[in-house]
Motif scaffolding. Structure first.
Motif, PDB file in Angstrom:
ATOM      1  N   PHE A 102       0.850  -1.182   0.000  1.00  0.00           N
ATOM      2  CA  PHE A 102       0.000   0.000   0.000  1.00  0.00           C
ATOM      3  C   PHE A 102       0.889   1.237   0.000  1.00  0.00           C
ATOM      4  CE2 PHE A 102      -2.796  -3.144   1.999  1.00  0.00           C
ATOM      5  CZ  PHE A 102      -3.965  -2.948   1.286  1.00  0.00           C
ATOM      6  N   THR A 103       0.416   2.311  -0.623  1.00  0.00           N
ATOM      7  CA  THR A 103       1.136   3.581  -0.640  1.00  0.00           C
ATOM      8  C   THR A 103       0.131   4.718  -0.510  1.00  0.00           C
ATOM      9  OG1 THR A 103       2.807   2.650  -2.129  1.00  0.00           O
ATOM     10  CG2 THR A 103       2.728   5.033  -1.957  1.00  0.00           C
ATOM     11  N   VAL A 104       0.503   5.729   0.260  1.00  0.00           N
ATOM     12  CA  VAL A 104      -0.282   6.953   0.377  1.00  0.00           C
ATOM     13  C   VAL A 104       0.565   8.063  -0.233  1.00  0.00           C
ATOM     14  CG1 VAL A 104      -1.378   8.594   1.946  1.00  0.00           C
ATOM     15  CG2 VAL A 104      -1.336   6.145   2.519  1.00  0.00           C
ATOM     16  N   GLU A 105      -0.024   8.828  -1.157  1.00  0.00           N
ATOM     17  CA  GLU A 105       0.711   9.915  -1.794  1.00  0.00           C
ATOM     18  C   GLU A 105      -0.131  11.181  -1.757  1.00  0.00           C
ATOM     19  OE1 GLU A 105       3.302   8.120  -5.278  1.00  0.00           O
ATOM     20  OE2 GLU A 105       1.192   7.490  -5.425  1.00  0.00           O
ATOM     21  N   ALA A 106       0.529  12.323  -1.507  1.00  0.00           N
ATOM     22  CA  ALA A 106      -0.129  13.629  -1.509  1.00  0.00           C
ATOM     23  C   ALA A 106       0.670  14.572  -2.391  1.00  0.00           C
ATOM     24  CB  ALA A 106      -0.217  14.183  -0.090  1.00  0.00           C
ATOM     25  N   PHE A 107      -0.058  15.482  -3.045  1.00  0.00           N
ATOM     26  CA  PHE A 107       0.548  16.351  -4.046  1.00  0.00           C
ATOM     27  C   PHE A 107       0.123  17.798  -3.838  1.00  0.00           C
ATOM     28  CE2 PHE A 107      -0.759  12.233  -5.662  1.00  0.00           C
ATOM     29  CZ  PHE A 107       0.456  11.685  -6.044  1.00  0.00           C
ATOM     30  N   PRO A 108       0.931  18.599  -3.156  1.00  0.00           N
ATOM     31  CA  PRO A 108       0.586  20.022  -3.039  1.00  0.00           C
ATOM     32  C   PRO A 108       0.476  20.654  -4.429  1.00  0.00           C
ATOM     33  CG  PRO A 108       2.296  19.443  -1.482  1.00  0.00           C
ATOM     34  CD  PRO A 108       2.127  18.265  -2.399  1.00  0.00           C
ATOM     35  N   VAL A 109      -0.561  21.447  -4.640  1.00  0.00           N
ATOM     36  CA  VAL A 109      -0.811  22.008  -5.973  1.00  0.00           C
ATOM     37  C   VAL A 109      -1.063  23.509  -5.941  1.00  0.00           C
ATOM     38  CG1 VAL A 109      -1.660  19.861  -6.988  1.00  0.00           C
ATOM     39  CG2 VAL A 109      -3.258  21.389  -5.810  1.00  0.00           C
ATOM     40  N   SER A 110      -0.516  24.186  -4.943  1.00  0.00           N
ATOM     41  CA  SER A 110      -0.724  25.621  -4.834  1.00  0.00           C
ATOM     42  C   SER A 110       0.601  26.334  -4.634  1.00  0.00           C
ATOM     43  CB  SER A 110      -1.637  25.930  -3.641  1.00  0.00           C
ATOM     44  OG  SER A 110      -1.710  27.319  -3.408  1.00  0.00           O
ATOM     45  N   SER A 111       0.716  27.525  -5.222  1.00  0.00           N
ATOM     46  CA  SER A 111       1.910  28.332  -4.989  1.00  0.00           C
ATOM     47  C   SER A 111       1.775  29.131  -3.702  1.00  0.00           C
ATOM     48  CB  SER A 111       2.140  29.291  -6.162  1.00  0.00           C
ATOM     49  OG  SER A 111       1.038  30.165  -6.285  1.00  0.00           O
ATOM     50  N   GLY A 112       0.592  29.096  -3.103  1.00  0.00           N
ATOM     51  CA  GLY A 112       0.347  29.832  -1.862  1.00  0.00           C
ATOM     52  C   GLY A 112       0.809  29.063  -0.639  1.00  0.00           C
ATOM     53  N   ARG A 113       0.527  29.612   0.512  1.00  0.00           N
ATOM     54  CA  ARG A 113       0.958  29.024   1.780  1.00  0.00           C
ATOM     55  C   ARG A 113      -0.120  28.144   2.409  1.00  0.00           C
ATOM     56  NH1 ARG A 113       5.828  28.503   2.901  1.00  0.00           N
ATOM     57  NH2 ARG A 113       5.305  28.440   5.090  1.00  0.00           N
ATOM     58  N   ALA A 114      -1.101  27.715   1.657  1.00  0.00           N
ATOM     59  CA  ALA A 114      -2.160  26.878   2.212  1.00  0.00           C
ATOM     60  C   ALA A 114      -1.586  25.546   2.666  1.00  0.00           C
ATOM     61  CB  ALA A 114      -3.246  26.647   1.166  1.00  0.00           C
ATOM     62  N   GLU A 115      -2.065  25.072   3.797  1.00  0.00           N
ATOM     63  CA  GLU A 115      -1.587  23.783   4.322  1.00  0.00           C
ATOM     64  C   GLU A 115      -2.002  22.649   3.393  1.00  0.00           C
ATOM     65  OE1 GLU A 115      -2.725  21.042   8.082  1.00  0.00           O
ATOM     66  OE2 GLU A 115      -2.084  23.079   8.578  1.00  0.00           O
ATOM     67  N   ALA A 116      -1.030  21.883   2.934  1.00  0.00           N
ATOM     68  CA  ALA A 116      -1.285  20.755   2.039  1.00  0.00           C
ATOM     69  C   ALA A 116      -1.503  19.469   2.831  1.00  0.00           C
ATOM     70  CB  ALA A 116      -0.123  20.580   1.062  1.00  0.00           C
ATOM     71  N   TRP A 117      -0.660  19.244   3.828  1.00  0.00           N
ATOM     72  CA  TRP A 117      -0.788  18.060   4.669  1.00  0.00           C
ATOM     73  C   TRP A 117      -0.147  18.318   6.022  1.00  0.00           C
ATOM     74  CZ3 TRP A 117       3.967  16.395   6.121  1.00  0.00           C
ATOM     75  CH2 TRP A 117       5.045  16.576   5.249  1.00  0.00           C
ATOM     76  N   ARG A 118      -0.543  17.487   6.978  1.00  0.00           N
ATOM     77  CA  ARG A 118      -0.048  17.600   8.349  1.00  0.00           C
ATOM     78  C   ARG A 118       0.061  16.189   8.919  1.00  0.00           C
ATOM     79  NH1 ARG A 118      -0.779  21.514  12.819  1.00  0.00           N
ATOM     80  NH2 ARG A 118      -1.276  22.915  11.097  1.00  0.00           N
TER      81      ARG A 118
END
Length: 138
Positions: A102-118
């Motif tokens: 199993f794999t979990v992947e996250a992809f930030p897609v903003s140039s802003g400072r919005a929280e992508a993951w924690r």
């Protein structure tokens, strides 16, 4: 937001806390794969279960995300896959490899400072991407 819990309390734990020791909060696009197949993705929130499957009521607001996570929760509870590797790119791409392929992947897609993951330890430290800015004067 997707939430993945890690390291649940053992059944004989002297606690009524239903939360696990660690959690990953995903607020940008993410997916969970098994072997070489995507089995859950954040875009599954856009598909109503009744539009895809012959399950549920036609007017239900349940999504395919709900449908799949119900089954994935049972699978993870049974298999209890452990984290084997964590990789984070300079851009915040997150890859958490688990046992049993199993794999979990996250992809930030903003140039802003919005929280992508924690990633957090309950009542403990948090790792956030992008990193939180220190308060002024510190």
């Amino acid at each position: 937001m997707g939430i993945i819990e890690f390291n649940p309390a053992p059944p004989d734990a002297l606690t009524d806390d239903r939360w696990s020791a660690f959690a990953l909060h995903l607020q940008f696009p993410f997916r969970i794969t098994y072997q070489s197949r995507v089995i859950l993705g954040s875009a599954d929130l856009a598909w109503r279960e009744s539009d895809v499957c012959d399950t549920g009521k036609p007017d239900s607001e349940r999504t395919m995300y709900d449908f799949i996570t119900d089954r994935l929760d049972v699978t993870f509870a049974e298999l209890q896959p452990t984290v084997t590797t964590v990789r984070i790119s300079p851009f915040g791409d997150l890859r958490v490899e688990l046992a049993q392929e199993f794999t979990v992947e996250a992809f930030p897609v903003s140039s802003g400072r919005a929280e992508a993951w924690r990633f957090l330890q309950r009542n403990g430290e948090h790792v956030v991407f992008p990193p939180e800015e220190p308060a002024h004067g510190q």
